[in-house]
Design an enzyme around this catalytic site. Structure first.
Site, PDB file in Angstrom:
ATOM      1  N   CYS A   1      12.171  11.261   1.622  1.00 57.29           N
ATOM      2  CA  CYS A   1      11.355  11.806   2.704  1.00 57.29           C
ATOM      3  C   CYS A   1      12.025  13.027   3.334  1.00 57.29           C
ATOM      4  O   CYS A   1      13.257  13.190   3.279  1.00 57.29           O
ATOM      5  CB  CYS A   1      11.150  10.754   3.790  1.00 57.29           C
ATOM      6  SG  CYS A   1       9.971   9.466   3.365  1.00 57.29           S
TER       7      CYS A   1
ATOM      8  N   ASN B   1      10.254  16.837   1.862  1.00 59.15           N
ATOM      9  CA  ASN B   1      10.259  15.721   0.919  1.00 59.15           C
ATOM     10  C   ASN B   1      10.518  16.232  -0.491  1.00 59.15           C
ATOM     11  O   ASN B   1      10.120  17.338  -0.867  1.00 59.15           O
ATOM     12  CB  ASN B   1       8.979  14.878   1.003  1.00 59.15           C
ATOM     13  CG  ASN B   1       7.694  15.660   0.880  1.00 59.15           C
ATOM     14  OD1 ASN B   1       7.640  16.860   1.166  1.00 59.15           O
ATOM     15  ND2 ASN B   1       6.637  14.993   0.456  1.00 59.15           N
TER      16      ASN B   1
ATOM     17  N   GLU C   1      12.466  13.596   6.465  1.00 58.38           N
ATOM     18  CA  GLU C   1      13.380  13.194   7.540  1.00 58.38           C
ATOM     19  C   GLU C   1      14.772  12.919   6.984  1.00 58.38           C
ATOM     20  O   GLU C   1      15.791  13.300   7.573  1.00 58.38           O
ATOM     21  CB  GLU C   1      12.857  11.936   8.258  1.00 58.38           C
ATOM     22  CG  GLU C   1      11.609  12.137   9.075  1.00 58.38           C
ATOM     23  CD  GLU C   1      10.316  11.998   8.276  1.00 58.38           C
ATOM     24  OE1 GLU C   1      10.360  12.112   7.037  1.00 58.38           O
ATOM     25  OE2 GLU C   1       9.272  11.790   8.908  1.00 58.38           O
TER      26      GLU C   1
HETATM   27  N1  THU Z   1       6.873  11.364   3.538  1.00 60.31           N
HETATM   28  C1  THU Z   1       7.865  11.959   4.271  1.00 60.31           C
HETATM   29  O1  THU Z   1       8.500  12.922   3.809  1.00 60.31           O
HETATM   30  N2  THU Z   1       8.124  11.471   5.508  1.00 60.31           N
HETATM   31  C2  THU Z   1       7.461  10.437   6.091  1.00 60.31           C
HETATM   32  O2  THU Z   1       7.853   9.977   7.159  1.00 60.31           O
HETATM   33  C3  THU Z   1       6.249   9.922   5.449  1.00 60.31           C
HETATM   34  C4  THU Z   1       6.093  10.237   4.012  1.00 60.31           C
HETATM   35  C5  THU Z   1       6.611  11.846   2.184  1.00 60.31           C
HETATM   36  C6  THU Z   1       7.024  10.873   1.095  1.00 60.31           C
HETATM   37  C7  THU Z   1       6.135  11.303  -0.055  1.00 60.31           C
HETATM   38  O3  THU Z   1       6.786  12.360  -0.739  1.00 60.31           O
HETATM   39  C8  THU Z   1       4.894  11.854   0.620  1.00 60.31           C
HETATM   40  O4  THU Z   1       5.233  12.072   1.985  1.00 60.31           O
HETATM   41  C9  THU Z   1       3.699  10.915   0.566  1.00 60.31           C
HETATM   42  O5  THU Z   1       4.028   9.646   1.005  1.00 60.31           O
END
Ligand code: THU
Length: 134
Positions: A55, A44, A57
């Protein structure tokens, strides 16, 4: 199609260390294997303008697509503030994964019990949205 579960877990844990998450403090790492057997990673990347963050992903899928990959065989997500915590993909990322998944695609993430769930995209996103006329 088979995939290297342990390598994916290792890659996801490793790339998590590079996450840029100074605002949430929640570091996420993702590794995926495509149907050519190639591995892609992402973390992220947050931004001081909060909605502009992305994110893990999205990062990993973007890397796969940029390299020409189009089908995810398996994807592993790990996340947490210090130790690994429960880290099921968010709703938006379920849709992102769906775009490059089929019924065989596996999604692995740490559940509330601290164990890896291994589910299909259909389990994560039933009755999903698809454009049927393209
Ligand atoms: N986050 C992800 O990278 N993937 C997800 O599927 C859930 C949330 C990240 C976004 C943000 O930077 C942190 O986790 C907290 O929400």
């Amino acid at each position: 199609m088979s995939f290297d579960r342990e390598k994916l877990i290792s890659l996801a844990k490793s790339v998590r260390n590079n996450a840029h998450a100074p605002y949430s403090g929640f570091l996420v790492g993702v590794a995926l294997q495509d149907d050519s057997g190639d591995f892609y990673i992402g973390c992220n990347v947050e931004n001081s303008s909060f909605p502009e963050g992305n994110c893990a992903e999205a990062s990993a899928i973007g890397a796969m697509v940029a390299a020409g990959g189009r089908k995810i065989v398996a994807l592993v997500a790990v996340g947490g503030r210090t130790e690994l915590e429960s880290c099921a993909p968010c709703g938006g990322c379920r849709q992102r994964i769906l775009e490059f998944a089929d019924q065989h695609t596996r999604v692995l993430y740490v559940n509330d019990a601290g164990e890896f769930e291994d589910v299909s995209i259909g389990d994560l996103l039933p009755a999903s949205f698809r454009l049927t006329d393209v």
